[in-house]
Design a protein around this motif. Sequence first.
Motif, PDB file in Angstrom:
ATOM      1  N   VAL A  71      94.225  73.921  85.794  1.00 36.73           N
ATOM      2  CA  VAL A  71      93.682  74.819  86.812  1.00 36.73           C
ATOM      3  C   VAL A  71      92.274  75.247  86.404  1.00 36.73           C
ATOM      4  O   VAL A  71      92.026  75.570  85.230  1.00 36.73           O
ATOM      5  CB  VAL A  71      94.621  76.027  87.017  1.00 36.73           C
ATOM      6  N   LEU A  84     100.826  80.963  91.102  1.00 39.20           N
ATOM      7  CA  LEU A  84     100.531  79.535  91.294  1.00 39.20           C
ATOM      8  C   LEU A  84     101.759  78.796  91.800  1.00 39.20           C
ATOM      9  O   LEU A  84     102.897  79.203  91.543  1.00 39.20           O
ATOM     10  CB  LEU A  84     100.084  78.910  89.971  1.00 39.20           C
ATOM     11  N   VAL A  98     102.196  72.949  89.885  1.00 40.98           N
ATOM     12  CA  VAL A  98     101.009  72.798  89.039  1.00 40.98           C
ATOM     13  C   VAL A  98     101.433  72.578  87.597  1.00 40.98           C
ATOM     14  O   VAL A  98     100.881  71.733  86.890  1.00 40.98           O
ATOM     15  CB  VAL A  98     100.106  74.048  89.129  1.00 40.98           C
ATOM     16  N   THR A  99     102.401  73.368  87.132  1.00 41.98           N
ATOM     17  CA  THR A  99     102.816  73.319  85.725  1.00 41.98           C
ATOM     18  C   THR A  99     104.025  72.421  85.531  1.00 41.98           C
ATOM     19  O   THR A  99     104.530  72.332  84.416  1.00 41.98           O
ATOM     20  CB  THR A  99     103.190  74.730  85.229  1.00 41.98           C
ATOM     21  N   ALA A 135      95.541  75.769  94.008  1.00 37.21           N
ATOM     22  CA  ALA A 135      96.617  75.811  93.003  1.00 37.21           C
ATOM     23  C   ALA A 135      97.760  76.728  93.421  1.00 37.21           C
ATOM     24  O   ALA A 135      98.810  76.728  92.779  1.00 37.21           O
ATOM     25  CB  ALA A 135      96.042  76.254  91.654  1.00 37.21           C
ATOM     26  N   VAL A 185      99.068  71.080  96.265  1.00 37.93           N
ATOM     27  CA  VAL A 185      99.330  70.500  94.947  1.00 37.93           C
ATOM     28  C   VAL A 185     100.106  69.182  95.106  1.00 37.93           C
ATOM     29  O   VAL A 185      99.806  68.185  94.440  1.00 37.93           O
ATOM     30  CB  VAL A 185     100.079  71.505  94.044  1.00 37.93           C
ATOM     31  N   ALA A 219      93.589  73.600  91.229  1.00 40.72           N
ATOM     32  CA  ALA A 219      94.217  72.605  90.367  1.00 40.72           C
ATOM     33  C   ALA A 219      93.405  71.329  90.513  1.00 40.72           C
ATOM     34  O   ALA A 219      93.052  70.938  91.627  1.00 40.72           O
ATOM     35  CB  ALA A 219      95.658  72.357  90.812  1.00 40.72           C
ATOM     36  N   LEU A 245      99.128  69.821  85.854  1.00 43.01           N
ATOM     37  CA  LEU A 245      97.703  69.781  86.195  1.00 43.01           C
ATOM     38  C   LEU A 245      96.928  70.894  85.484  1.00 43.01           C
ATOM     39  O   LEU A 245      97.503  71.914  85.112  1.00 43.01           O
ATOM     40  CB  LEU A 245      97.527  69.965  87.702  1.00 43.01           C
TER      41      LEU A 245
END
Length: 325
Positions: free
Chosen positions: A76, A118, A122-123, A53, A59, A151, A74
């Motif tokens: 984690v 991160l 991811v976000t 992640a 990612v 992730a 995603l």
Amino acid sequence: MSLQLGRSVRYARAMTVVLEPSDAGFAEAARLLQRGEVVGLPTETVYGLAGDARRDAAVAAIYQAKGRPSDNPLIVHVESLAQVQTLVTLPPAGLALAHAFWPGPLTLVAPLRADAGLSSRVTADLSTLAVRIPAHPVARAVLSAFGGPLAAPSANPSGRISPTSAAHVLDGLSGRIAAVVDGGASPVGLESTIVNVAGPPALLRPGTITAAQIQEVLGAPLIEETQGEVLTAPGQMTSHYAPRVAVRLNAQSARPGEVLLGFGAMPCDLNLSPAGDLDEAARTLFDCLRRLDQQGRPIAVAPLPTDGVGRALNDRLQRAAAPRD
Ligand code: TXA
Ligand code: MG
């Protein structure tokens, strides 16, 4: 080219290796993840497609393998509450839910810490992060061997049915991912319940941990956002978890040409739970949909109770039956 198969490798399909759920298999999975590869992992809910992640490239490889739009964030996965707290700020409601249900099939969405470290992919650049501590011993062993946050969305091509076995993962992603660890059938079978605790606690996706169980811990009602206009969890997209063939719900019997997926004692082609047990139906739903999908005929599904775990089952069935583009 010859492929050197180590002792941890069960077999290889189009260069995706299937790893044993052994110390050697966990070590090999961790080694691949440390190299930035993506690996299918069993969790108690469904199989996840894991990558580091903290690394943009890993990612990006998850989104690429799934064909997932990059604006759909995603989840984690970490081993401990202490690790969770390095990633997000958990408000009291989040802490209460963490103590009650982790490790287990619950995902919390909470404010992302500025120093979480991160990859912003991811976000999808949101200010919140979805995080969970899985209970599955294989997921935990790989997290421990890897030593960092993973992730992991469900390990299926975007928009298709979530995988509940290593064979399901290979069906969708063989040749597109480095490896999958074979941990057998997923014991829960439906994706985690998602609760947003970044504001007043809100249910974003129903799961086998029910709204009633969550409200009991919170001592307060849960806002229901799953039917909302705003897409706070893209799992809310209507056409999701979809087989290729058409799906018709609340069917008392099959029409000509259809196959019937039953529940409880009844004549049918496949039965989610002959005993009428909702937890068993949760375990078998995705495998049954995949098997019926392979027959190429439209699927009729018997009515399922809507209470308790039935809510999550009906949610997934409605998405499977939703009109597609
Ligand atoms: O059981 C599970 O949750 C499985 C296993 C592998 O952990 N994972 C899973 O991931 O179902 P995925 O990506 O298929 O579904 C995660 C859902 C998506 O609908 C995503 O949009 C939503 O969580 N999500 C992720 N981050 C979010 C955030 N910050 N705010 C709101 N929703 C978020
Ligand atoms: Mg998914």
